[in-house]
Write a protein that holds these residues in place. Structure first.
Motif, PDB file in Angstrom:
ATOM      1  N   HIS A 252       0.705  -1.168  -0.040  1.00  0.00           N
ATOM      2  CA  HIS A 252      -0.072  -0.090   0.032  1.00  0.00           C
ATOM      3  C   HIS A 252       0.832   1.183   0.061  1.00  0.00           C
ATOM      4  O   HIS A 252       0.236   2.268  -0.082  1.00  0.00           O
ATOM      5  CB  HIS A 252      -0.991   0.081   1.321  1.00  0.00           C
ATOM      6  CG  HIS A 252      -1.964  -0.967   1.277  1.00  0.00           C
ATOM      7  ND1 HIS A 252      -3.016  -1.136   0.416  1.00  0.00           N
ATOM      8  CD2 HIS A 252      -1.897  -2.327   1.673  1.00  0.00           C
ATOM      9  CE1 HIS A 252      -3.842  -2.075   0.545  1.00  0.00           C
ATOM     10  NE2 HIS A 252      -3.001  -2.860   1.407  1.00  0.00           N
ATOM     11  N   ARG A 253       2.316   1.004   0.275  1.00  0.00           N
ATOM     12  CA  ARG A 253       3.058   2.493   0.247  1.00  0.00           C
ATOM     13  C   ARG A 253       4.222   2.025  -0.914  1.00  0.00           C
ATOM     14  O   ARG A 253       5.188   2.442  -0.676  1.00  0.00           O
ATOM     15  CB  ARG A 253       3.584   2.530   1.755  1.00  0.00           C
ATOM     16  CG  ARG A 253       2.572   2.854   2.481  1.00  0.00           C
ATOM     17  CD  ARG A 253       3.023   3.297   3.944  1.00  0.00           C
ATOM     18  NE  ARG A 253       3.680   2.234   4.601  1.00  0.00           N
ATOM     19  CZ  ARG A 253       4.196   2.451   5.803  1.00  0.00           C
ATOM     20  NH1 ARG A 253       4.131   3.609   6.259  1.00  0.00           N
ATOM     21  NH2 ARG A 253       4.896   1.482   6.261  1.00  0.00           N
ATOM     22  N   HIS A 258       4.245   9.390   1.944  1.00  0.00           N
ATOM     23  CA  HIS A 258       3.589   8.797   3.138  1.00  0.00           C
ATOM     24  C   HIS A 258       4.301   9.265   4.430  1.00  0.00           C
ATOM     25  O   HIS A 258       5.481   9.674   4.320  1.00  0.00           O
ATOM     26  CB  HIS A 258       3.587   7.308   3.140  1.00  0.00           C
ATOM     27  CG  HIS A 258       3.201   6.491   1.905  1.00  0.00           C
ATOM     28  ND1 HIS A 258       1.772   6.159   1.778  1.00  0.00           N
ATOM     29  CD2 HIS A 258       3.577   6.350   0.578  1.00  0.00           C
ATOM     30  CE1 HIS A 258       1.591   5.708   0.753  1.00  0.00           C
ATOM     31  NE2 HIS A 258       2.580   5.706  -0.173  1.00  0.00           N
ATOM     32  N   LYS A 259       3.630   9.377   5.388  1.00  0.00           N
ATOM     33  CA  LYS A 259       4.300   9.653   6.839  1.00  0.00           C
ATOM     34  C   LYS A 259       4.913   8.130   7.387  1.00  0.00           C
ATOM     35  O   LYS A 259       4.363   7.049   7.423  1.00  0.00           O
ATOM     36  CB  LYS A 259       3.180   9.872   7.915  1.00  0.00           C
ATOM     37  CG  LYS A 259       2.703  11.367   7.533  1.00  0.00           C
ATOM     38  CD  LYS A 259       3.802  12.311   7.922  1.00  0.00           C
ATOM     39  CE  LYS A 259       4.471  12.582   9.274  1.00  0.00           C
ATOM     40  NZ  LYS A 259       3.591  13.301  10.256  1.00  0.00           N
ATOM     41  N   TRP A 260       6.171   8.321   7.724  1.00  0.00           N
ATOM     42  CA  TRP A 260       6.809   7.043   8.419  1.00  0.00           C
ATOM     43  C   TRP A 260       6.348   7.078  10.038  1.00  0.00           C
ATOM     44  O   TRP A 260       6.101   6.078  10.616  1.00  0.00           O
ATOM     45  CB  TRP A 260       8.122   7.150   8.286  1.00  0.00           C
ATOM     46  CG  TRP A 260       8.970   5.890   8.717  1.00  0.00           C
ATOM     47  CD1 TRP A 260       9.758   5.731   9.836  1.00  0.00           C
ATOM     48  CD2 TRP A 260       8.841   4.579   8.154  1.00  0.00           C
ATOM     49  NE1 TRP A 260      10.019   4.379   9.899  1.00  0.00           N
ATOM     50  CE2 TRP A 260       9.587   3.728   9.055  1.00  0.00           C
ATOM     51  CE3 TRP A 260       8.169   4.038   7.070  1.00  0.00           C
ATOM     52  CZ2 TRP A 260       9.550   2.255   8.839  1.00  0.00           C
ATOM     53  CZ3 TRP A 260       8.198   2.565   7.053  1.00  0.00           C
ATOM     54  CH2 TRP A 260       8.801   1.771   7.655  1.00  0.00           C
ATOM     55  N   TRP A 265       8.744  11.888   6.925  1.00  0.00           N
ATOM     56  CA  TRP A 265       8.031  11.567   5.797  1.00  0.00           C
ATOM     57  C   TRP A 265       8.831  10.631   4.858  1.00  0.00           C
ATOM     58  O   TRP A 265      10.163  10.904   4.964  1.00  0.00           O
ATOM     59  CB  TRP A 265       7.640  12.795   4.892  1.00  0.00           C
ATOM     60  CG  TRP A 265       6.543  13.619   5.496  1.00  0.00           C
ATOM     61  CD1 TRP A 265       6.813  14.584   6.418  1.00  0.00           C
ATOM     62  CD2 TRP A 265       5.209  13.342   5.237  1.00  0.00           C
ATOM     63  NE1 TRP A 265       5.588  15.164   6.875  1.00  0.00           N
ATOM     64  CE2 TRP A 265       4.376  14.717   6.061  1.00  0.00           C
ATOM     65  CE3 TRP A 265       4.283  12.771   4.565  1.00  0.00           C
ATOM     66  CZ2 TRP A 265       3.118  14.913   6.005  1.00  0.00           C
ATOM     67  CZ3 TRP A 265       2.915  13.216   4.431  1.00  0.00           C
ATOM     68  CH2 TRP A 265       2.367  14.290   5.471  1.00  0.00           C
ATOM     69  N   HIS A 267       9.071   9.369   0.593  1.00  0.00           N
ATOM     70  CA  HIS A 267       8.512   9.534  -0.623  1.00  0.00           C
ATOM     71  C   HIS A 267       9.241   8.371  -1.576  1.00  0.00           C
ATOM     72  O   HIS A 267      10.420   8.242  -1.509  1.00  0.00           O
ATOM     73  CB  HIS A 267       8.807  10.632  -1.438  1.00  0.00           C
ATOM     74  CG  HIS A 267       8.174  10.697  -2.813  1.00  0.00           C
ATOM     75  ND1 HIS A 267       8.828  10.491  -3.796  1.00  0.00           N
ATOM     76  CD2 HIS A 267       6.784  11.065  -3.214  1.00  0.00           C
ATOM     77  CE1 HIS A 267       8.218  10.773  -5.022  1.00  0.00           C
ATOM     78  NE2 HIS A 267       6.917  10.897  -4.608  1.00  0.00           N
TER      79      HIS A 267
END
Length: 298
Positions: A252-253, A258-260, A265, A267
């Motif tokens: 999904h990532r 996304h936030k880690w 963040w 990318h």
């Protein structure tokens, strides 16, 4: 039996049509993704960061080469390339021609697995085997290629920490990178330690987004990590997730921003190329990303 044969024929035709679309159309449908990332020290001016990855350049890919050159019109403040520049040693001149206009801007890069070894023919089903072992193709002269890119002005971040000044105001950006995690060449211990506190943003750079390395960047206070390698899944369920990521990140990532954790963040750029032995993309266009870094909310 006739109903079964008709259904089989229809399914085969649909599969052939999908494969033809993915190979002839979508893999050449280059696109620019844009994201806003709140990571700068409050009061800083926005920074335009162009993220390239997984070019997998071949000598005859003139459309891709022209598209990459045209990205210079964006006038980015910083360019980061997260590896897999090549699919053939014969593509080095094409790679350098493609990147030449972007070399006018500050930039940095790390290697990927296909910078050390060219792809080799294999069954397409191997791509969907998450636990497969990496098989080496022709060895590529990566040290010489990296030196050529460095001589043109970009920073080689292979186990390097550095700072660069970007934008009209000369904002200080901290960068740190590793060697390729997919080949188990990453040695985070060579760059570990608190990220530069005086920088307006602290950016980690690696090829494959492995969770263990993302955790270490986060622990050292980096604001953003850039990665590639996944090709965004390359073949995705339309409007759904990737089927595989070819690394430790979840499906999904497999691409985008996304936030880690609460602060950092990451990318993942879905990249611009494919292996020459699996030249197909489905529901996952080849891409570069323009990240506009803006003030974070503390």
């Amino acid at each position: 039996m006739s109903v079964f044969l008709r259904a089989l024929a229809a399914g085969t035709a649909a599969g052939v049509a999908t494969a033809a679309y993915g190979s002839l159309i979508e893999r050449n449908a280059f696109t620019l993704r844009e994201f806003e990332v709140p990571v700068l020290t409050p009061g800083s001016r926005p920074i335009r960061l162009l993220h390239l990855s997984d070019l997998h350049m071949m000598p005859n890919q003139r459309r891709k080469q022209a598209w990459i050159r045209d990205l210079a019109r964006l006038k980015p403040d910083l360019v980061i390339n997260t590896g897999d520049h090549l699919s053939s040693v014969r593509a080095v001149p094409a790679l350098m021609r493609s990147l030449e206009p972007l070399m006018e801007y500050p930039g940095a890069f790390v290697p990927g697995n296909n910078d050390y070894y060219a792809p080799k023919p294999k069954s397409p089903t191997r791509y969907f085997e998450p636990q497969k072992e990496f098989t080496h193709g022709e060895r590529l002269p990566w040290p010489a290629i990296a030196a050529t890119i460095s001589d043109a002005g970009w920073h080689d971040l292979t186990h390097v920490r550095t700072t660069v000044k970007v934008g009209a105001q000369g904002a200080q950006v901290a960068l740190a990178g590793t060697d390729d995690p997919h080949l188990k060449r990453a040695r985070y211990s060579l760059i570990e330690g608190p990220a530069e506190p005086d920088a307006v943003v602290r950016i980690g750079v690696l090829h494959s987004p492995e969770p263990a390395l993302l955790n270490r960047f986060a622990a050292d206070g980096y604001d953003l990590v850039l990665a590639g390698h996944t090709h965004g899944g390359q073949v995705r369920v339309p409007f759904g997730p990737a089927l595989v990521t070819n690394c430790g990140i979840d499906v999904h990532r497999a691409r985008w921003l996304h936030k880690w954790d609460e602060k950092m963040w990451f990318h993942v750029c879905a990249g611009l190329g494919t292996s020459p032995y699996m030249p197909i993309r489905i529901a996952c266009r080849p891409e570069a990303s323009l990240l506009t870094l803006v003030d974070r909310t503390d």
